[in-house]
Motif scaffolding. Structure first.
Motif, PDB file in Angstrom:
ATOM      1  N   VAL A 291       0.540  -1.194   0.269  1.00  0.00           N
ATOM      2  CA  VAL A 291      -0.416  -0.282  -0.732  1.00  0.00           C
ATOM      3  C   VAL A 291       0.804   1.274   0.263  1.00  0.00           C
ATOM      4  CG1 VAL A 291      -1.663   1.178   1.073  1.00  0.00           C
ATOM      5  CG2 VAL A 291      -1.441  -0.957   1.032  1.00  0.00           C
ATOM      6  N   ALA A 305      -7.178   2.937   9.037  1.00  0.00           N
ATOM      7  CA  ALA A 305      -7.470   2.228   7.560  1.00  0.00           C
ATOM      8  C   ALA A 305      -6.317   1.114   7.194  1.00  0.00           C
ATOM      9  CB  ALA A 305      -6.129   3.562   7.225  1.00  0.00           C
ATOM     10  N   THR A 308      -6.848  -2.225   9.826  1.00  0.00           N
ATOM     11  CA  THR A 308      -7.902  -2.823   8.931  1.00  0.00           C
ATOM     12  C   THR A 308      -6.698  -4.269   8.005  1.00  0.00           C
ATOM     13  OG1 THR A 308      -8.735  -1.575   7.445  1.00  0.00           O
ATOM     14  CG2 THR A 308      -9.720  -1.955   9.706  1.00  0.00           C
ATOM     15  N   ILE A 309      -6.250  -3.669   7.353  1.00  0.00           N
ATOM     16  CA  ILE A 309      -6.097  -4.493   5.918  1.00  0.00           C
ATOM     17  C   ILE A 309      -4.846  -5.394   6.010  1.00  0.00           C
ATOM     18  CG2 ILE A 309      -4.148  -2.835   5.268  1.00  0.00           C
ATOM     19  CD1 ILE A 309      -6.284  -4.579   2.916  1.00  0.00           C
ATOM     20  N   SER A 319       3.867  -1.487   4.071  1.00  0.00           N
ATOM     21  CA  SER A 319       2.689  -0.475   3.384  1.00  0.00           C
ATOM     22  C   SER A 319       3.833   0.989   3.559  1.00  0.00           C
ATOM     23  CB  SER A 319       2.654   0.255   4.337  1.00  0.00           C
ATOM     24  OG  SER A 319       2.134   0.824   6.183  1.00  0.00           O
ATOM     25  N   TYR A 367      -1.672  -0.889  -4.443  1.00  0.00           N
ATOM     26  CA  TYR A 367      -2.896  -0.352  -3.826  1.00  0.00           C
ATOM     27  C   TYR A 367      -2.518   1.248  -3.309  1.00  0.00           C
ATOM     28  CZ  TYR A 367      -5.377  -4.599  -3.408  1.00  0.00           C
ATOM     29  OH  TYR A 367      -6.099  -5.687  -4.201  1.00  0.00           O
ATOM     30  N   HIS A 369      -3.334   4.778  -1.575  1.00  0.00           N
ATOM     31  CA  HIS A 369      -4.488   4.853  -0.056  1.00  0.00           C
ATOM     32  C   HIS A 369      -4.666   6.436   0.324  1.00  0.00           C
ATOM     33  CE1 HIS A 369      -6.573   5.046   3.271  1.00  0.00           C
ATOM     34  NE2 HIS A 369      -5.926   5.914   4.388  1.00  0.00           N
ATOM     35  N   LEU A 396      -7.976   2.910  -1.868  1.00  0.00           N
ATOM     36  CA  LEU A 396      -9.047   3.031  -0.926  1.00  0.00           C
ATOM     37  C   LEU A 396      -8.740   4.564  -0.857  1.00  0.00           C
ATOM     38  CD1 LEU A 396     -11.534   2.856   0.552  1.00  0.00           C
ATOM     39  CD2 LEU A 396      -9.440   1.711   1.842  1.00  0.00           C
ATOM     40  N   TYR A 523     -13.815   1.768   6.988  1.00  0.00           N
ATOM     41  CA  TYR A 523     -12.904   0.921   6.034  1.00  0.00           C
ATOM     42  C   TYR A 523     -12.632  -0.017   6.045  1.00  0.00           C
ATOM     43  CZ  TYR A 523     -10.252   5.858   6.725  1.00  0.00           C
ATOM     44  OH  TYR A 523      -9.222   6.885   6.324  1.00  0.00           O
ATOM     45  N   TRP A 527     -12.112  -2.006   2.900  1.00  0.00           N
ATOM     46  CA  TRP A 527     -10.781  -2.983   2.325  1.00  0.00           C
ATOM     47  C   TRP A 527     -11.404  -3.638   1.629  1.00  0.00           C
ATOM     48  CZ3 TRP A 527      -6.420  -1.120   0.195  1.00  0.00           C
ATOM     49  CH2 TRP A 527      -6.107  -0.293   1.049  1.00  0.00           C
ATOM     50  N   VAL A 530     -11.849  -3.456  -2.052  1.00  0.00           N
ATOM     51  CA  VAL A 530     -11.150  -2.731  -2.963  1.00  0.00           C
ATOM     52  C   VAL A 530     -10.361  -4.303  -3.085  1.00  0.00           C
ATOM     53  CG1 VAL A 530      -9.088  -1.868  -2.873  1.00  0.00           C
ATOM     54  CG2 VAL A 530     -10.864  -0.575  -2.169  1.00  0.00           C
ATOM     55  N   ALA A 531      -9.883  -5.273  -1.893  1.00  0.00           N
ATOM     56  CA  ALA A 531      -8.896  -5.869  -2.196  1.00  0.00           C
ATOM     57  C   ALA A 531      -9.701  -7.654  -2.160  1.00  0.00           C
ATOM     58  CB  ALA A 531      -8.112  -5.932  -1.193  1.00  0.00           C
TER      59      ALA A 531
END
Length: 560
Positions: A291, A305, A308-309, A319, A367, A369, A396, A523, A527, A530-531
């Motif tokens: 991310v 944000a 959660t992922i 990330s 991704y 964000h 996202l 969130y 996700w 999105v994922a």
């Protein structure tokens, strides 16, 4: 002294325009009506005083235009009667609507599940508004005095009409130079310096990491001090592998978080290069998910944000983010909306160019964000045509600001019948919108190769402010309205735009799940859109949402 004050107040009252009082009162009353965010005492008083001053100014300008056109004016005696009549009408009207303020503010609080207030303190609002109006009136009269002074000097060598134009033009230049060159820039410098000083402060409960795989450790390419306060908070927080494994009951990896602070490099490209090299060093490109985050104006990244992922992918996530500012997003958005674009583009270019060289079967899903100003700059990090040959997996973007170009284009081109606050765009294969109640797109609707989700609240003025609200009613006010928008909200020319501008400054003060504050469970659902996340049952998703919300509440209590 007391007699002088009373005499001065009477002279001020006698100098006021009847037409200005009437139009100013109309603007004042309109400013008391609700918009998107519950307002504090000072905020409402300042807004109402400013609106009264603008309405009064328009009324005076109309009188000036009447005189300029050499139309017949009423005699002095009738003007006095009109002024007394204006006071007799406007004062009770203003008091009546001041006392309606409590109900209007509670109509917003009810939509946000907030406790109603017993009183909005109408007397205090009126006093603050009056002081604001007098201050603006005195500044305006000072401006006119300067214009008259310049015009009188120019009268000696130029015709009167030309000298007035020159006086007015030079007055505008002089006052704008003082306001912009001294006041605004000095204020921004002070704020930027204050945030910068705050950013370098070390938190007493944060120790430098010792693991070589964590940014800021002795083995890291980025020093612990140069990460800054927000960077240190980001890389040292979030769920650990043990936290994730304990919750899921399955093996988990330690999530990778990389951050380059504003002092990590001399410019955006240097910071992006450093973050990229650090990401490679710690194995970020070996994870299933990568991310690329664009932070808010202060460099902050919403924990909800990213936590959660990381839970959803059981820690198999990397990330990376680069700081570009110390200023808050609403302030940056109003003053320098292009702030951060260079940093977002530099980081994405570094990541994407390397990512495209990796085998498709051995590279992470990529991704984007961003929240708030981060969403705007993340959106600008790459043009669509630059990634068409090898598209990323999606993005996202939460709380997209009104200046977001792609968001606005998609919103304005929405399918007929879908509301502006939750649009549907064509078949939903590329763009989808969701709020706290989910999305209007069908769950079984197929996605294309790239998934882009906008998470937004109808009560978020940072998203729905528009300069065109000055002269036309925005589409999001049409029925049906968003679930968190008062049904007593109405549009007024000029005033509504000013109300929303004030709402922007308070958009982060709402309860979680409203305004510009996004809840972990929302969130989580974003996700999931999105994922591609197989292996999570609806019951597990619900349990995870409760867990994340509980963790967020605990962290907020600790922060307080």
């Amino acid at each position: 002294m007391r007699r002088n004050m009373v005499g001065g107040a009477l002279r001020l009252l006698r100098s006021l325009s009847a037409g200005g009082l009437v139009l100013g009162t109309i603007f004042f009353v309109a400013s008391l009506t609700p918009t998107l965010i519950p307002r504090s005492l000072l905020m409402q008083g300042g807004l109402s005083g400013g609106c009264f001053a603008i309405g009064y100014g328009l009324g005076v300008a109309w009188r000036w235009l009447w005189r300029y056109m050499q139309l017949r004016e009423p005699r002095d005696r009738y003007r006095k009667i009109m002024k007394i009549g204006a006071f007799a009408i406007c004062l009770p009207l203003a008091m009546l609507f001041l006392y309606k303020t409590t109900g209007w503010q509670n109509s917003i609080r009810e939509r946000m599940d907030m406790e109603p207030v017993g009183s909005a303190h109408p007397i205090e609002i009126g006093v603050i508004a009056l002081l604001a109006f007098i201050t603006l009136l005195m500044l305006t009269r000072l401006f006119l005095a300067v214009v008259n002074l310049i015009s009188s000097k120019a009268d000696r060598i130029l015709p009167p009409r030309i000298s007035r134009v020159i006086g007015f033009s030079l007055g505008i230049v002089l006052f704008w130079s003082v306001a912009n060159g001294l006041l605004i820039r000095y204020a921004l410098h002070v704020l930027d310096s204050s945030f910068a000083a705050f950013d370098v402060m070390f938190e007493p409960d944060q120790d430098q990491p010792t693991s070589p795989l964590q940014p800021g450790s002795p083995a890291s390419l980025i020093s612990w001090a140069e990460l800054g306060r927000t960077g240190r908070g980001f890389v040292s927080s979030g769920p650990s592998a043990d936290d994730i494994a304990k919750f899921t009951g399955q093996a988990a990896q330690q999530p990778i978080r990389v951050y380059a602070g504003l002092r990590s490099g001399g410019n955006a490209k240097e910071r992006a290069k450093l973050a990229f090299e650090e990401l490679k060093r710690v194995g970020g490109f070996e994870r299933s998910i990568l991310v690329v985050i664009t932070p808010t104006g202060t460099g902050w990244i919403d924990p909800a944000a990213i936590d959660t992922i990381e839970y959803l992918y059981r820690g198999d996530v990397a990330s990376v983010a680069v700081q570009y500012s110390y200023l808050s997003s609403p302030l940056s958005l109003l003053v320098e909306p292009d702030y951060g674009e260079e940093a977002a583009q530099a980081l994405f270019a570094q990541i994407y160019q390397y990512w495209t060289t990796l085998p498709h079967s051995h590279r992470p899903k990529l991704y984007l964000h961003g929240l708030s100003l981060g969403a705007l700059n993340s959106e600008r990090s790459a043009e669509l045509f630059e990634v068409l040959a090898d598209p990323i997996q999606g993005a996202l973007w939460s709380g997209p600001p009104f200046a977001s170009r792609v968001w606005r284009q998609v919103t304005e081109a929405r399918n007929a019948g879908s509301p502006a606050w939750l649009p549907q765009f064509r078949d939903g294969s590329t763009f989808r919108f969701m709020n706290q109640n989910g999305t209007t797109a069908l769950a079984e609707a197929p996605w294309g190769p790239m998934r882009i989700v906008y998470l937004q609240h109808a009560s978020d003025a940072i998203t729905f402010f528009d300069y065109r609200d000055l002269y036309r009613q925005p589409d999001w006010m049409e029925a049906p309205r968003g679930p968190d928008v008062s049904d007593q909200l109405q549009w007024f020319p000029i005033v509504t735009m000013l109300q929303l501008a004030v709402d922007m400054m308070a958009a982060n003060t709402t309860p979680m799940g409203f305004g510009h504050v996004f809840a972990p469970e929302h969130y989580l659902r974003a996700w999931l859109l999105v994922a591609d996340l197989p292996g999570w049952s609806p019951q597990e998703i619900t349990r995870l949402a409760h867990h994340l919300t509980e963790q967020r509440s605990i962290s907020n209590i600790s922060a307080d």
